[in-house]
Design a protein around this motif. Structure first.
Motif, PDB file in Angstrom:
ATOM      1  N   ASP A  65      -6.350   3.708  -6.195  1.00  0.00           N
ATOM      2  CA  ASP A  65      -6.797   2.316  -6.190  1.00  0.00           C
ATOM      3  C   ASP A  65      -8.195   2.263  -6.786  1.00  0.00           C
ATOM      4  N   VAL A  73       0.795   4.320  -2.728  1.00  0.00           N
ATOM      5  CA  VAL A  73       0.497   5.701  -2.352  1.00  0.00           C
ATOM      6  C   VAL A  73       1.664   6.617  -2.703  1.00  0.00           C
ATOM      7  N   ARG A 122     -10.909   0.957  -4.240  1.00  0.00           N
ATOM      8  CA  ARG A 122     -11.335   1.944  -3.249  1.00  0.00           C
ATOM      9  C   ARG A 122     -12.186   3.030  -3.901  1.00  0.00           C
ATOM     10  N   THR A 132      -8.907   8.771   0.236  1.00  0.00           N
ATOM     11  CA  THR A 132      -9.135   7.470  -0.388  1.00  0.00           C
ATOM     12  C   THR A 132      -8.157   6.406   0.105  1.00  0.00           C
ATOM     13  N   SER A 133      -6.927   6.797   0.441  1.00  0.00           N
ATOM     14  CA  SER A 133      -5.903   5.866   0.942  1.00  0.00           C
ATOM     15  C   SER A 133      -4.928   6.632   1.823  1.00  0.00           C
ATOM     16  N   THR A 176       0.825  -1.204   0.000  1.00  0.00           N
ATOM     17  CA  THR A 176       0.000   0.000   0.000  1.00  0.00           C
ATOM     18  C   THR A 176       0.860   1.256   0.000  1.00  0.00           C
ATOM     19  N   GLU A 227      -8.708   6.870   7.863  1.00  0.00           N
ATOM     20  CA  GLU A 227      -9.274   5.798   7.065  1.00  0.00           C
ATOM     21  C   GLU A 227      -9.891   6.368   5.799  1.00  0.00           C
ATOM     22  N   ALA A 228     -10.114   5.489   4.817  1.00  0.00           N
ATOM     23  CA  ALA A 228     -10.785   5.911   3.589  1.00  0.00           C
ATOM     24  C   ALA A 228     -12.149   6.501   3.927  1.00  0.00           C
TER      25      ALA A 228
END
Length: 353
Positions: free
Chosen positions: A201, A195, A204, A292-293, A191, A273-274
């Motif tokens: 993603d 990023v 997501r 989103t991430s 991840t 968090e998303a």
């Protein structure tokens, strides 16, 4: 889900939520990030679905896909080039996503846990993530062995070198990796690598109902309607340039733009968090977007990708306990994705957590 054999690897810490069954990290997430970036790490993605479609039938395996593509645009959307298959509603919001791997014997699609399967059958493969350099090492080590498939997904996003390989036996892959001086790294590293590459993603994005053009930019697929398509109640899909006449550009209203946020705050604070709101650093703290991430990168520190309004004019923003600098992310001029439009009233297949 049956836990991965690599969870028996020394130091493995199991993932949670949709990452149950694979390792979040093994020893030190920052060391693992450096190993992955150096082409010395591979990531266990055995919790993903690997699905098989009929050879040459792509993308008609997926219900609701209208495979009548204008010939001039087929180069971006046929089975040999497409990398992502997206389902959107008529307003351009992403409903579900698959990664498409062109193969010699069949088309293979990848989906995270809970994603759509489109009625396809499981393929007898396990997904392994690595980088371009790591993939070359693994292929060289496993050359001539039956356990590594020639089918793979290679990221096309500018600045991203992620590759997903398909294997029959993950323990055979791990032994081959060791022989090549590689070791398994966890999902935290995977991840963080994404990023840091400013790579959104698609899965997501589907969960957040993000707009297609906000994620993929002006070269994204648009909607073309013909008389025959309207008569069928369907829409034909083709690629288009921004501003092209006769094309309804998905998300052309420019609702939000993709940005990278540099998170400055307490070291012990949890990453957002998303879906966490992004607030303008003003007295009214207006909501200007959402995360989103997020990840902690070994070199750049805590980072988040977000969709926000007018990122170039905002200056600093706030996310939870963090004050954030904003870096707009340039979107690709062309996006090799295929899109199907789910008309209102039709049943949607949606990615879920």
């Amino acid at each position: 889900m049956i836990p991965s054999p690599l969870l028996r690897w020394p130091g493995a810490v199991p993932g949670e939520g949709e990452a149950v069954g694979v390792a979040a990290f093994y020893t030190n997430p920052y060391v693992e990030q450096r190993e992955l970036e150096a082409g010395c790490g591979f990531v266990d993605l055995s919790h993903w679905q690997v699905l098989r479609g009929e050879p040459g039938a792509w993308p008609s395996d997926c219900p609701g896909v209208h495979n009548e593509l204008p010939g001039a645009h087929r180069e971006y959307l046929d089975a040999s080039h497409a990398r992502e298959v997206l389902e959107c509603d008529a307003a351009g919001r992403i409903l579900s996503a698959l990664l498409h791997c062109p193969g010699s014997g069949a088309d293979i699609f990848l989906s995270p846990p809970g994603g759509p399967d489109c009625g396809m059958s499981p393929a007898n493969y396990i997904a392994i993530g690595t980088t371009t350099q790591g993939a070359a090492r693994l292929r060289a080590t496993m050359h001539g062995q039956p356990g590594l498939s020639a089918t793979f997904w290679e990221d096309w996003w500018p600045g991203s070198d992620r590759v997903i390989l398909l294997v029959k036996d993950i323990e055979m892959l791990a032994r081959a990796g060791q022989a090549a001086g590689m070791s398994p790294v966890g999902l935290f590293a995977w991840t963080a690598h994404r990023v840091a590459a400013r790579r959104p993603d698609p899965f997501r994005a589907a969960r957040a109902r993000a707009h297609l053009a906000d994620i993929y930019g002006p070269g994204v697929a648009g909607i073309r309607e013909s008389g025959e398509a309207r008569a069928r109640g369907s829409r034909e899909i083709g690629t288009c340039e921004s501003g092209e006449s006769g094309t309804s550009q998905l998300g052309e209203a420019g609702r939000k733009s993709l940005a990278c946020l540099y998170l400055e705050g307490p070291d012990e604070a949890d990453l957002p968090e998303a879906g966490t709101p992004v607030l303008a650093e003003r007295s009214d703290e207006a909501v200007v977007g959402f995360v989103t991430s997020a990840a902690r990168h070994w070199e750049e520190g805590p980072l988040a990708l977000a969709l926000i309004r007018e990122p170039t004019a905002l200056g600093a923003v706030r996310v939870a306990e963090f004050r954030c600098g904003v870096e707009p992310i340039p979107l690709p001029a062309h996006a090799p994705v295929a899109v199907t439009i789910r008309e209102s009233g039709e049943k949607s297949v949606v990615s879920r957590d």
